[in-house]
Write an enzyme that holds these catalytic residues in place. Structure first.
Site, short mmCIF file in Angstrom:
data_model
loop_
_atom_site.label_atom_id
_atom_site.label_comp_id
_atom_site.label_asym_id
_atom_site.label_seq_id
_atom_site.Cartn_x
_atom_site.Cartn_y
_atom_site.Cartn_z
N GLY A 264 40.64 47.25 50.18
CA GLY A 264 39.80 46.09 50.46
C GLY A 264 39.77 45.60 51.89
N GLU B 175 45.49 41.90 55.38
CA GLU B 175 45.16 41.90 53.95
C GLU B 175 43.80 41.26 53.76
OE1 GLU B 175 46.25 42.68 50.81
OE2 GLU B 175 48.32 42.01 50.55
N ASP B 176 43.01 41.80 52.86
CA ASP B 176 41.74 41.17 52.52
C ASP B 176 41.99 39.87 51.76
OD1 ASP B 176 42.87 42.55 50.43
OD2 ASP B 176 41.04 43.50 49.74
N ASP C 226 46.80 37.34 46.42
CA ASP C 226 46.71 36.68 45.11
C ASP C 226 48.14 36.29 44.72
OD1 ASP C 226 46.09 35.98 42.52
OD2 ASP C 226 45.29 37.89 41.91
N LYS D 281 44.78 32.92 47.53
CA LYS D 281 44.66 32.08 46.33
C LYS D 281 45.98 31.32 46.19
CE LYS D 281 41.67 35.34 43.86
NZ LYS D 281 41.61 36.34 42.77
N PHE E 146 37.99 35.40 40.44
CA PHE E 146 37.79 36.76 40.94
C PHE E 146 36.62 36.78 41.91
CE2 PHE E 146 36.26 41.18 40.57
CZ PHE E 146 37.43 41.82 40.92
N ASP F 228 36.02 44.72 45.80
CA ASP F 228 35.17 45.37 44.81
C ASP F 228 35.31 44.80 43.40
OD1 ASP F 228 37.87 46.46 44.46
OD2 ASP F 228 36.93 47.81 43.02
N ARG G 38 31.66 46.35 47.59
CA ARG G 38 32.39 46.28 48.86
C ARG G 38 31.44 46.10 50.05
NH1 ARG G 38 37.70 47.75 47.75
NH2 ARG G 38 38.01 49.37 46.20
#
Ligand code: 5GP
Length: 178
Positions: free
Chosen positions: A48, A102-103, A106, A134, A155, A162, A168
């Protein structure tokens, strides 16, 4: 387009392209200001983070190296609670400032695995840049040094992220419509 459909799911626009790029440039300035004169390696976590990595790097005016690791903790739209190393790390990280890219963070499990690996490679100066966090799901204790946006625990897709492999290429970030 504010709503899109991928397979069986509907997503709505959440963060626009301009807003994201403005934030990426802000992060780039902060990284430059705080790391000038150091030998830096950006460690991008695939899949990602590749779009964030490309945009961020092209806004950085320092001498930097780039490398990639591939980790997987997600299956469909849920964290599995277990990380798999799909492509490991071959670099010697001693004497380098490592900035992990990092994209999205979580639970923070992926990040924890990455940090363990880079410490094992001799890194002592470690920082983390993430476009999205998050906070309600995050279980880690590490502070994110360079953060784009805090978002709810829904999400999201787009800008490298993706849904079942698709989405993406979207320039904005979209969140799932319940
Ligand atoms: P963590 O290990 O922090 O729970 O999860 C991190 C990884 O899970 C991210 O690098 C990303 O690949 C995936 N992930 C977490 N949240 C989302 C999300 O909302 N959308 C997508 N597409 N992937 C996510």
């Amino acid at each position: 387009m504010n709503k899109i459909k991928i397979r069986d799911r509907i997503f709505e626009k959440f963060l626009g392209e301009e807003e994201i790029l403005r934030k990426v440039r802000e992060i780039a300035r902060k990284i430059e200001d705080e790391n000038r004169g150091k030998d830096i390696i950006f460690l991008s976590i695939l899949n990602g983070a590749y779009v964030f990595t490309a945009d961020l790097l092209r806004n950085i005016n320092l001498n930097v190296k780039v490398s990639f690791m591939k980790m997987s903790s997600y299956s469909g739209d849920k964290s599995t609670g277990e990380i798999r190393r799909l492509i490991g790390l071959n670099e010697d990280l001693r004497n380098l400032t490592v900035i992990v890219l990092e994209d999205i963070i979580d639970t923070g499990l992926t990040l924890e695995g990455v940090i363990d690996d880079i410490k094992a490679r001799g890194a002592t100066d470690i920082k983390v840049a993430a476009l999205l966090l998050k906070p309600d799901a995050y279980k880690g204790s590490r502070r994110i040094d360079y953060l784009g946006f805090e978002i709810p625990s829904d999400f999201v897709i787009g800008y490298g992220l993706d849904w079942d492999g698709f989405g993406r290429n979207l320039r904005s970030v979209y969140r799932i419509v319940k």
